[in-house]
Design a protein around this motif. Structure first.
Motif, PDB file in Angstrom:
ATOM      1  N   GLY A  17     121.521 122.001 159.434  1.00 27.71           N
ATOM      2  CA  GLY A  17     121.981 120.797 158.758  1.00 27.71           C
ATOM      3  C   GLY A  17     120.870 119.773 158.756  1.00 27.71           C
ATOM      4  O   GLY A  17     119.927 119.860 159.558  1.00 27.71           O
ATOM      5  N   ALA A  18     120.997 118.798 157.865  1.00 35.52           N
ATOM      6  CA  ALA A  18     119.960 117.764 157.767  1.00 35.52           C
ATOM      7  C   ALA A  18     120.242 116.635 158.749  1.00 35.52           C
ATOM      8  O   ALA A  18     119.373 116.200 159.499  1.00 35.52           O
ATOM      9  CB  ALA A  18     119.885 117.234 156.344  1.00 35.52           C
ATOM     10  N   GLY A  19     121.484 116.167 158.767  1.00 35.56           N
ATOM     11  CA  GLY A  19     121.845 115.085 159.683  1.00 35.56           C
ATOM     12  C   GLY A  19     121.853 115.610 161.108  1.00 35.56           C
ATOM     13  O   GLY A  19     122.261 116.740 161.363  1.00 35.56           O
ATOM     14  N   LEU A  68     118.826 120.827 150.927  1.00 30.72           N
ATOM     15  CA  LEU A  68     120.170 120.449 150.476  1.00 30.72           C
ATOM     16  C   LEU A  68     120.158 119.153 149.668  1.00 30.72           C
ATOM     17  O   LEU A  68     121.210 118.616 149.322  1.00 30.72           O
ATOM     18  CB  LEU A  68     121.143 120.363 151.669  1.00 30.72           C
ATOM     19  N   ARG A  89     127.440 110.107 155.736  1.00 29.97           N
ATOM     20  CA  ARG A  89     128.244 110.316 156.943  1.00 29.97           C
ATOM     21  C   ARG A  89     129.357 109.282 156.942  1.00 29.97           C
ATOM     22  O   ARG A  89     129.128 108.099 156.634  1.00 29.97           O
ATOM     23  CB  ARG A  89     127.388 110.145 158.211  1.00 29.97           C
ATOM     24  N   HIS A 134     133.914 117.375 152.725  1.00 28.76           N
ATOM     25  CA  HIS A 134     132.535 117.505 153.215  1.00 28.76           C
ATOM     26  C   HIS A 134     131.856 118.760 152.645  1.00 28.76           C
ATOM     27  O   HIS A 134     131.554 119.709 153.379  1.00 28.76           O
ATOM     28  CB  HIS A 134     132.490 117.513 154.750  1.00 28.76           C
ATOM     29  N   SER A 150     126.582 119.904 150.744  1.00 27.17           N
ATOM     30  CA  SER A 150     125.524 120.933 150.785  1.00 27.17           C
ATOM     31  C   SER A 150     126.089 122.340 150.582  1.00 27.17           C
ATOM     32  O   SER A 150     125.382 123.328 150.785  1.00 27.17           O
ATOM     33  CB  SER A 150     124.758 120.858 152.109  1.00 27.17           C
ATOM     34  N   MET A 193     119.166 126.739 154.121  1.00 30.38           N
ATOM     35  CA  MET A 193     119.269 126.022 155.395  1.00 30.38           C
ATOM     36  C   MET A 193     119.075 127.017 156.550  1.00 30.38           C
ATOM     37  O   MET A 193     118.353 126.751 157.510  1.00 30.38           O
ATOM     38  CB  MET A 193     120.631 125.324 155.515  1.00 30.38           C
TER      39      MET A 193
HETATM   40  O1  LIG Z   1     126.314 117.325 156.152  1.00 34.13           O
HETATM   41  C1  LIG Z   1     125.592 118.245 156.273  1.00 34.13           C
HETATM   42  C2  LIG Z   1     124.243 118.146 156.751  1.00 34.13           C
HETATM   43  O2  LIG Z   1     123.880 117.132 157.345  1.00 34.13           O
HETATM   44  O3  LIG Z   1     123.504 119.093 156.550  1.00 34.13           O
END
Ligand SMILES: O=CC(=O)O
Length: 328
Positions: free
Chosen positions: A79-81, A104, A243, A290, A293, A302
């Motif tokens: 994930g990115a976050g 993403l 978020r 949610h 992505s 990812m």
């Molecule tokens: O929300 C999803 C992410 O942060 O990859």
């Protein structure tokens, strides 16, 4: 240690090609049932693994980090976050943290743009009318929404995703405004014809649509609160694909119900998977589970990024997507 001996614990089920490759490369423990780990299961994984691969649904706070074994060297987030991870205490303990940025960006920006299109044009209400068999024929004054072209879009967080949203919105004739910790380069600003607002309050008061695209950090928690919602125009909309914690969800529900803003499109929530019940069932609020992505391509890439981060780390190099607390 050779990569094949590296014990990699993956907390959720990942796309099949990613799991297959992980099994080929590492001593990978996968989660075939996809049931989220309990706190105890996470603690146990952190005591036995060399590498943990968590996702946004695993809360790895300071308390859990304090229970990590000496063996744990890398947390390679899928994930990115990384707001689910206490990165500062990981780094203090000598544990490297990586994420999966970039792959993403377009997918998340597409969902943001879909919400920017759908909410002012009342698509969600239109679908409900059709599904209920309540379409009685075209009338000149029925289902009128708001035109996008010529309107001001205020992007909060002009990183990769914010810029990708801006590029899309420009194609729909919108004017781009943004608030960020600092202005982006003049090259990017010029290419987007974007206006920088140092004052978030002043920007909010002028925008027709606001899109949240910043990470959740202590500095952005409830960045959009009751006071700031009160600054927005009553005909303005808010879109969040970043978020949930960036918006005070209860305050948002109150503002929408009181007509202080015109509506919202939300893909993320403050207490996922819970959604404030006051936001459910409103014609001017479009909720998504949610899925920013959630494309086969994105989720596979990812996973590939996670593998590259683990492999480079195992080979003794600095992984490409190392998260540095100072830049959060
Ligand atoms: O929300 C999803 C992410 O942060 O990859």
């Amino acid at each position: 240690m050779p990569a094949s001996k590296l014990k990699v614990v993956v907390t959720r089920k990942l796309p099949a090609p990613v799991e297959l490759r992980m099994k080929e490369l590492f001593d990978a423990r996968l989660n075939e049932s996809d049931r989220p780990f309990s706190v105890e299961e996470l603690a146990q994984a952190m005591q036995t693994a060399d590498v943990l691969v968590p996702t946004v649904t695993d809360k790895i706070d300071g308390r859990l980090m304090a229970r990590a074994g000496d063996q744990l060297r890398l947390i390679a987030q899928f994930g990115a976050g990384v707001d689910n991870i206490d990165v500062a205490s990981a780094v203090q303990r000598g544990i490297t943290v990586t994420n999966t940025p970039g792959v993403l960006t377009d997918d998340t920006a597409d969902v943001a743009m879909a919400l920017i299109l759908a909410v002012p044009r009342r698509m969600h209400e239109g679908v409900q009318i059709m599904e209920a068999g309540k379409f009685d024929g075209w009338t000149p004054t029925w289902m009128m929404g708001r035109r996008l072209s010529g309107k001001r879009l205020g992007i909060i967080g002009m990183g990769r995703i914010g810029q990708a949203v801006a590029r899309r919105a420009r194609a729909f004739g919108m004017q781009i405004h943004y608030h960020n910790r600092k202005p982006v380069s003049s090259r990017i600003e010029e290419s987007l014809e974007a206006t920088y607002w140092d004052s978030l309050d002043q920007m909010l008061a002028r925008m027709d649509i606001v899109s949240i695209n910043c990470p959740h950090t202590p500095a952005t928690f409830h960045l959009i609160n009751a006071r700031r919602l009160g600054l927005m125009k009553p005909e303005a909309y808010i879109i969040n694909t970043a978020r949930g914690e960036v918006i005070d969800e209860a305050a948002l529900a109150r503002a929408i119900r009181a007509g202080k803003i015109a509506g919202a499109g939300l893909d993320v929530f403050e207490r996922e998977p819970a959604v404030n019940p006051e936001l459910i069932g409103l014609p001017n609020v479009l909720l998504l589970p949610h899925m920013g992505s959630a494309t086969i391509e994105g989720r596979t890439e990812m996973g590939e990024k996670v593998i590259i981060n683990i492999k480079t780390f195992a080979d003794g190099h600095r992984p490409p997507d190392r998260v540095i607390p100072a830049i959060l």
